[in-house]
Write a protein that holds these residues in place. Sequence first.
Motif, short mmCIF file in Angstrom:
data_model
loop_
_atom_site.label_atom_id
_atom_site.label_comp_id
_atom_site.label_asym_id
_atom_site.label_seq_id
_atom_site.Cartn_x
_atom_site.Cartn_y
_atom_site.Cartn_z
N ARG A 37 77.59 -41.24 -94.09
CA ARG A 37 78.41 -40.47 -94.98
C ARG A 37 78.22 -39.15 -94.97
O ARG A 37 79.00 -38.22 -95.27
CB ARG A 37 78.08 -41.01 -96.45
CG ARG A 37 76.97 -40.98 -96.83
CD ARG A 37 76.49 -41.62 -98.05
NE ARG A 37 77.31 -41.02 -99.12
CZ ARG A 37 77.40 -41.47 -100.57
NH1 ARG A 37 76.88 -42.50 -101.05
NH2 ARG A 37 78.12 -40.80 -101.29
N GLU A 38 76.96 -38.95 -94.71
CA GLU A 38 76.33 -37.39 -94.47
C GLU A 38 75.26 -37.30 -93.68
O GLU A 38 74.48 -38.07 -93.74
CB GLU A 38 76.06 -37.03 -95.96
CG GLU A 38 75.81 -35.58 -96.19
CD GLU A 38 75.53 -35.33 -97.57
OE1 GLU A 38 75.46 -34.11 -97.82
OE2 GLU A 38 75.28 -36.35 -98.47
N SER A 39 75.20 -35.97 -92.90
CA SER A 39 73.84 -35.58 -92.12
C SER A 39 73.39 -34.56 -92.90
O SER A 39 73.85 -33.55 -93.40
CB SER A 39 74.17 -35.24 -90.80
OG SER A 39 74.85 -36.27 -90.01
N LEU A 40 71.97 -34.51 -93.20
CA LEU A 40 71.39 -33.57 -94.08
C LEU A 40 70.21 -32.82 -93.02
O LEU A 40 69.51 -33.55 -92.48
CB LEU A 40 70.65 -34.09 -95.15
CG LEU A 40 71.28 -34.61 -96.30
CD1 LEU A 40 70.30 -35.56 -97.43
CD2 LEU A 40 72.16 -33.84 -96.78
N LEU A 41 70.30 -31.48 -93.03
CA LEU A 41 69.61 -30.69 -92.07
C LEU A 41 68.25 -30.28 -92.87
O LEU A 41 68.38 -29.62 -93.89
CB LEU A 41 70.25 -29.75 -91.50
CG LEU A 41 69.66 -28.74 -90.41
CD1 LEU A 41 69.31 -29.69 -89.36
CD2 LEU A 41 70.58 -27.46 -89.92
N VAL A 42 67.28 -30.39 -92.49
CA VAL A 42 66.09 -29.95 -92.93
C VAL A 42 65.14 -28.97 -92.01
O VAL A 42 65.37 -29.06 -90.79
CB VAL A 42 64.92 -31.04 -93.52
CG1 VAL A 42 65.80 -31.93 -94.69
CG2 VAL A 42 64.53 -31.95 -92.33
N ASN A 43 64.19 -28.09 -92.49
CA ASN A 43 63.37 -27.24 -91.85
C ASN A 43 62.09 -27.83 -91.23
O ASN A 43 61.68 -27.64 -90.26
CB ASN A 43 63.28 -25.96 -92.46
CG ASN A 43 64.48 -25.07 -92.92
OD1 ASN A 43 65.42 -25.28 -92.26
ND2 ASN A 43 64.51 -24.87 -94.04
N ASP A 44 61.49 -28.68 -92.12
CA ASP A 44 60.32 -28.93 -91.75
C ASP A 44 59.86 -30.08 -92.69
O ASP A 44 60.59 -30.66 -93.52
CB ASP A 44 59.06 -28.01 -91.51
CG ASP A 44 59.16 -27.20 -93.13
OD1 ASP A 44 59.31 -27.94 -94.19
OD2 ASP A 44 59.02 -26.13 -93.08
N PRO A 45 58.72 -30.91 -92.83
CA PRO A 45 58.40 -31.96 -93.68
C PRO A 45 58.36 -31.59 -95.01
O PRO A 45 58.74 -32.50 -96.02
CB PRO A 45 56.99 -32.55 -93.12
CG PRO A 45 57.20 -32.42 -91.63
CD PRO A 45 57.76 -31.07 -91.56
N ALA A 46 57.95 -30.40 -95.33
CA ALA A 46 57.97 -29.90 -96.73
C ALA A 46 59.18 -29.86 -97.17
O ALA A 46 59.65 -30.36 -98.34
CB ALA A 46 57.18 -28.82 -96.81
#
Length: 227
Positions: free
Chosen positions: A207-216
């Motif tokens: 339903r959605e892809s979420l982009l993150v930068n790092d584990p935090a």
Amino acid sequence: MPLLISLDVWNTLITFNREIRAPRTALLARLLGVSPEQADAAYQHFKKTADLQAEAGICWSQEVLYRSLIERVESSSGVEWEDLRDAVQENFRKFPPYIHSELVTVLARLHERGHEFAIASNNNFISGATIHACVLAHLETNFTFRFQLYSSEAGCAKPGSEFLRQFGSRCEAIGVPWQDVVHVGDNPVCDDFSPRDVDGTVQSFVRESLLVNDPAHCLDVLKARFL
């Protein structure tokens, strides 16, 4: 509404242990019978190449990777690719990646809310089984990942259509429709699970892809969106 949260591994759940490079280089140099500089340069070359090919959905098998490494340095040591792989993976176990201190707690809280988890990750020199046994198994204190799909085992890489087809089949096998799946990862190319053509038909996988930068940042996003 409870969801299946699909998670990338590198730079999403875990980060590399920087202390691993020097002993890995020494190990490769000894087994290949070449200088540390040659060994490290060859390893970095194929690591970068494998990562770039993954963006096109291509995954080299571990056999191809390790054989290519041996051929690249023109090693005359006679080392077998399986022995080289086993030694590199044992070194990985000695210098495991870092897990964010809050990760276990946050995933446990999400699980209490009814959410479940799966792994969808590219990998190359280190097998998915080794990554799980060395790192991810420590996360499964209150739950078990519903499935784990690694590119080396799948024979293809995300975001390629074949990888997503296998991903969709895994979700279907456990009875989770794509409308109830969210994927989280750090790579804007590889972690884009948007609809695409598979076998002549445009299909949706999440339903959605979420982009993150790092584990935090991943933890911040998970807490903000699902807790």
